[in-house]
Design a protein around this motif. Structure first.
Motif, PDB file in Angstrom:
ATOM      1  N   TYR A   1       1.027  -1.283   0.015  1.00 38.05           N
ATOM      2  CA  TYR A   1      -0.222  -0.106  -0.099  1.00 38.05           C
ATOM      3  C   TYR A   1       0.864   1.384  -0.002  1.00 38.05           C
ATOM      4  O   TYR A   1       2.042   1.176   0.179  1.00 38.05           O
ATOM      5  CB  TYR A   1      -1.042  -0.047   1.244  1.00 38.05           C
ATOM      6  CG  TYR A   1      -2.057   0.984   1.235  1.00 38.05           C
ATOM      7  CD1 TYR A   1      -2.997   0.809   0.094  1.00 38.05           C
ATOM      8  CD2 TYR A   1      -2.261   1.952   1.884  1.00 38.05           C
ATOM      9  CE1 TYR A   1      -4.205   1.753  -0.048  1.00 38.05           C
ATOM     10  CE2 TYR A   1      -3.295   3.106   1.834  1.00 38.05           C
ATOM     11  CZ  TYR A   1      -4.126   2.805   0.623  1.00 38.05           C
ATOM     12  OH  TYR A   1      -4.994   3.860   0.616  1.00 38.05           O
ATOM     13  N   TRP A   2       0.296   2.498  -0.154  1.00 35.36           N
ATOM     14  CA  TRP A   2       0.982   3.623  -0.240  1.00 35.36           C
ATOM     15  C   TRP A   2       1.517   4.129   1.401  1.00 35.36           C
ATOM     16  O   TRP A   2       1.115   3.143   2.333  1.00 35.36           O
ATOM     17  CB  TRP A   2       0.033   4.890  -0.439  1.00 35.36           C
ATOM     18  CG  TRP A   2      -0.499   4.628  -1.833  1.00 35.36           C
ATOM     19  CD1 TRP A   2      -2.039   4.626  -2.121  1.00 35.36           C
ATOM     20  CD2 TRP A   2       0.255   4.787  -3.192  1.00 35.36           C
ATOM     21  NE1 TRP A   2      -2.087   4.575  -3.533  1.00 35.36           N
ATOM     22  CE2 TRP A   2      -0.858   4.789  -4.117  1.00 35.36           C
ATOM     23  CE3 TRP A   2       1.436   5.086  -3.354  1.00 35.36           C
ATOM     24  CZ2 TRP A   2      -0.538   4.844  -5.499  1.00 35.36           C
ATOM     25  CZ3 TRP A   2       1.786   5.046  -4.735  1.00 35.36           C
ATOM     26  CH2 TRP A   2       0.892   5.121  -5.810  1.00 35.36           C
TER      27      TRP A   2
ATOM     28  N   LEU B   1      -6.424   2.724   2.768  1.00 35.79           N
ATOM     29  CA  LEU B   1      -7.297   1.403   2.723  1.00 35.79           C
ATOM     30  C   LEU B   1      -6.611   0.213   3.128  1.00 35.79           C
ATOM     31  O   LEU B   1      -7.012  -0.575   3.071  1.00 35.79           O
ATOM     32  CB  LEU B   1      -7.993   1.173   1.345  1.00 35.79           C
ATOM     33  CG  LEU B   1      -8.881   2.272   0.917  1.00 35.79           C
ATOM     34  CD1 LEU B   1      -9.310   2.085  -0.616  1.00 35.79           C
ATOM     35  CD2 LEU B   1     -10.132   2.115   1.575  1.00 35.79           C
TER      36      LEU B   1
ATOM     37  N   TRP C   1       4.920   2.825  -7.819  1.00 33.93           N
ATOM     38  CA  TRP C   1       3.876   1.389  -7.665  1.00 33.93           C
ATOM     39  C   TRP C   1       3.682   1.104  -9.238  1.00 33.93           C
ATOM     40  O   TRP C   1       3.895   0.098  -9.718  1.00 33.93           O
ATOM     41  CB  TRP C   1       2.825   1.834  -6.880  1.00 33.93           C
ATOM     42  CG  TRP C   1       1.470   1.267  -7.245  1.00 33.93           C
ATOM     43  CD1 TRP C   1       0.321   1.607  -8.014  1.00 33.93           C
ATOM     44  CD2 TRP C   1       1.303  -0.214  -6.962  1.00 33.93           C
ATOM     45  NE1 TRP C   1      -0.526   0.444  -8.056  1.00 33.93           N
ATOM     46  CE2 TRP C   1      -0.029  -0.615  -7.602  1.00 33.93           C
ATOM     47  CE3 TRP C   1       2.080  -1.216  -6.464  1.00 33.93           C
ATOM     48  CZ2 TRP C   1      -0.565  -2.094  -7.727  1.00 33.93           C
ATOM     49  CZ3 TRP C   1       1.659  -2.601  -6.827  1.00 33.93           C
ATOM     50  CH2 TRP C   1       0.079  -2.894  -7.165  1.00 33.93           C
ATOM     51  N   HIS C   2       3.010   2.327  -9.996  1.00 32.25           N
ATOM     52  CA  HIS C   2       2.545   1.859 -11.166  1.00 32.25           C
ATOM     53  C   HIS C   2       3.785   1.574 -12.296  1.00 32.25           C
ATOM     54  O   HIS C   2       3.192   0.595 -13.029  1.00 32.25           O
ATOM     55  CB  HIS C   2       1.811   3.310 -11.798  1.00 32.25           C
ATOM     56  CG  HIS C   2       0.705   3.816 -11.192  1.00 32.25           C
ATOM     57  ND1 HIS C   2      -0.508   3.082 -11.297  1.00 32.25           N
ATOM     58  CD2 HIS C   2       0.249   4.896 -10.110  1.00 32.25           C
ATOM     59  CE1 HIS C   2      -1.181   3.453 -10.448  1.00 32.25           C
ATOM     60  NE2 HIS C   2      -0.792   4.556  -9.646  1.00 32.25           N
TER      61      HIS C   2
ATOM     62  N   LYS D   1       3.570  -3.099  -9.717  1.00 25.93           N
ATOM     63  CA  LYS D   1       2.217  -3.251 -10.426  1.00 25.93           C
ATOM     64  C   LYS D   1       2.409  -4.051 -11.839  1.00 25.93           C
ATOM     65  O   LYS D   1       1.347  -4.655 -12.101  1.00 25.93           O
ATOM     66  CB  LYS D   1       1.471  -2.013 -10.557  1.00 25.93           C
ATOM     67  CG  LYS D   1      -0.041  -2.029 -11.074  1.00 25.93           C
ATOM     68  CD  LYS D   1      -0.386  -0.485 -11.354  1.00 25.93           C
ATOM     69  CE  LYS D   1      -2.240  -0.539 -11.742  1.00 25.93           C
ATOM     70  NZ  LYS D   1      -2.628   0.566 -11.811  1.00 25.93           N
TER      71      LYS D   1
ATOM     72  N   ASN E   1      -4.253  -3.888  -7.578  1.00 22.70           N
ATOM     73  CA  ASN E   1      -4.925  -2.562  -7.060  1.00 22.70           C
ATOM     74  C   ASN E   1      -4.049  -2.230  -5.649  1.00 22.70           C
ATOM     75  O   ASN E   1      -3.383  -3.568  -5.279  1.00 22.70           O
ATOM     76  CB  ASN E   1      -6.164  -2.218  -6.828  1.00 22.70           C
ATOM     77  CG  ASN E   1      -6.615  -0.926  -7.043  1.00 22.70           C
ATOM     78  OD1 ASN E   1      -5.927   0.052  -6.769  1.00 22.70           O
ATOM     79  ND2 ASN E   1      -7.651  -0.365  -7.627  1.00 22.70           N
ATOM     80  N   LEU E   2      -3.991  -0.934  -5.063  1.00 25.29           N
ATOM     81  CA  LEU E   2      -3.650  -0.868  -3.716  1.00 25.29           C
ATOM     82  C   LEU E   2      -4.765  -0.700  -2.754  1.00 25.29           C
ATOM     83  O   LEU E   2      -5.642   0.044  -3.229  1.00 25.29           O
ATOM     84  CB  LEU E   2      -2.483   0.315  -3.708  1.00 25.29           C
ATOM     85  CG  LEU E   2      -1.267   0.147  -4.409  1.00 25.29           C
ATOM     86  CD1 LEU E   2      -0.450   1.337  -4.194  1.00 25.29           C
ATOM     87  CD2 LEU E   2      -0.307  -1.078  -3.768  1.00 25.29           C
ATOM     88  N   PRO E   3      -4.747  -1.529  -1.611  1.00 25.92           N
ATOM     89  CA  PRO E   3      -4.099  -2.362  -0.970  1.00 25.92           C
ATOM     90  C   PRO E   3      -3.938  -3.850  -1.990  1.00 25.92           C
ATOM     91  O   PRO E   3      -4.992  -3.981  -2.536  1.00 25.92           O
ATOM     92  CB  PRO E   3      -4.385  -2.615   0.238  1.00 25.92           C
ATOM     93  CG  PRO E   3      -5.983  -2.433   0.123  1.00 25.92           C
ATOM     94  CD  PRO E   3      -6.163  -1.226  -0.996  1.00 25.92           C
TER      95      PRO E   3
ATOM     96  N   HIS F   1      -8.403  -5.370  -3.381  1.00 20.56           N
ATOM     97  CA  HIS F   1      -9.705  -4.840  -2.972  1.00 20.56           C
ATOM     98  C   HIS F   1      -9.556  -4.749  -1.518  1.00 20.56           C
ATOM     99  O   HIS F   1      -9.574  -6.105  -1.023  1.00 20.56           O
ATOM    100  CB  HIS F   1     -10.744  -5.748  -3.881  1.00 20.56           C
ATOM    101  CG  HIS F   1     -10.940  -4.948  -5.053  1.00 20.56           C
ATOM    102  ND1 HIS F   1     -11.268  -3.783  -5.517  1.00 20.56           N
ATOM    103  CD2 HIS F   1     -10.832  -5.349  -6.126  1.00 20.56           C
ATOM    104  CE1 HIS F   1     -11.505  -3.409  -6.695  1.00 20.56           C
ATOM    105  NE2 HIS F   1     -11.170  -4.349  -7.210  1.00 20.56           N
ATOM    106  N   SER F   2      -9.717  -3.879  -0.713  1.00 26.90           N
ATOM    107  CA  SER F   2      -9.561  -3.779   0.645  1.00 26.90           C
ATOM    108  C   SER F   2     -10.692  -4.646   1.350  1.00 26.90           C
ATOM    109  O   SER F   2     -10.001  -5.484   2.240  1.00 26.90           O
ATOM    110  CB  SER F   2      -9.580  -2.536   1.057  1.00 26.90           C
ATOM    111  OG  SER F   2     -10.700  -1.791   0.528  1.00 26.90           O
TER     112      SER F   2
END
Ligand code: GSH
Length: 283
Positions: free
Chosen positions: A10-11, A16, A54-55, A59, A70-72, A87-88
């Motif tokens: 995650y960021w 999320l 990330w991207h 990713k 996706n993140l997370p 998907h969180s």
């Protein structure tokens, strides 16, 4: 659980990813929190934030294994098979089922699912606001007041009252300190994290006189939510999370007006630096 460690990407924020990080630590499974950072970039005389860490990196590879990446995201091995989940709420559902924290019966499982969705609704009121940039302080305060009303109005249309009523309608013989049955489950982590974010919002905008972290929900006349929130902070298995670097991360990412800097303020790229490491390991 038959897994010796779990990676959660995650960021460098709570966002999320926070509830899943909490659950893994609570369950005592070693967590590798992979951290991606957005960087400031000038475009048309404006600072924007780009997420190439990330991207343009992980990713790309993860997308080959899960097109929905996706993140997370969660990454782990079980019986020599690699699982990659995004998907969180799906991450929280998976963790709940693996850790025995997703209700004990089919009825309780459905309760968990509904409560996870309900928490998304509650959280999105404040996050939508957090990522909006206003033309003036007055506009910002007006919008903050709207968030306050939508979330805390004690009527049939208020959002938080749903959880207060949920707790009060529970079987009186069971404890009201958890949302489902009488033990911790996935939605508890999501609700706690969302309440923690609202706590920062309420204190930052000074909506409640004489409020602090411990009494704010009681002063708003949500006594059961207040008990839930304060009990959660005291849970012995949560203390490792609270002591970790992960709990110090801001709630929102750098492009957000609210919650991206310390205690609610806006991240300022000319004075703030993101020193979060690329990996935080909690064993
Ligand atoms: N429904 C998704 C939303 C995921 C999402 O919007 N992730 C944002 C951060 S909160 C992101 O930056 N994703 C990275 C990407 O788009 O690759 C969830 O609940 O996980």
């Amino acid at each position: 659980m038959d897994v010796n460690k779990i990676t959660l990407g995650y960021w460098s924020t709570k966002g999320l990813g926070s509830a899943s990080r909490q659950m893994i630590i609570y369950a005592g499974v070693p967590l590798i929190a992979k951290i991606y950072k957005v960087l400031p970039k000038e475009e048309n005389n404006q600072i924007i934030y780009e997420g190439s860490s990330w991207h343009d990196n992980d990713k790309i590879d993860l997308k080959k294994k899960n097109s929905l990446i996706n993140l997370p995201y969660l990454k782990y091995f079980k019986d020599d098979k690699e699982f990659i989940i995004s998907h969180s709420n799906t991450c929280l559902t998976f963790l709940g089922k693996e850790f025995g924290m997703f209700g004990e019966t089919q009825e309780e499982e459905i309760e968990c699912e509904q409560l996870l969705q309900e928490t998304v609704d509650l959280r999105s009121i404040v996050t939508r606001f957090a990522y909006t940039h206003f033309n003036s302080k007055d506009e910002e305060l007006l919008a903050a007041k709207e968030v306050y009303n939508t979330a805390f109005e004690n009527s049939n249309s208020g959002k938080l009252q749903k959880f207060e009523h949920w707790l009060s309608s529970k079987d009186k013989s069971k404890t009201k300190l958890f949302l489902v049955g009488n033990k911790i489950s996935s939605p508890d982590f999501n609700l706690f994290d969302t309440l923690d974010l609202y706590c920062e919002f309420l204190l930052y905008y000074n909506f409640v006189e004489n409020a602090d972290n411990n009494n704010v929900f009681a002063l708003l006349e949500y006594p059961l939510i207040s008990d839930f929130f304060n009990n959660f902070k005291q849970l012995p298995k949560m203390q490792k999370y609270f002591a970790s670097e992960l709990y110090k991360l801001p709630f929102t990412n750098k492009g957000a007006k609210f919650g991206s800097g310390k205690s609610g303020i806006t991240w300022n790229p000319s004075i703030d630096t993101d020193t979060t490491p690329d990996e935080i390991i909690v064993e």
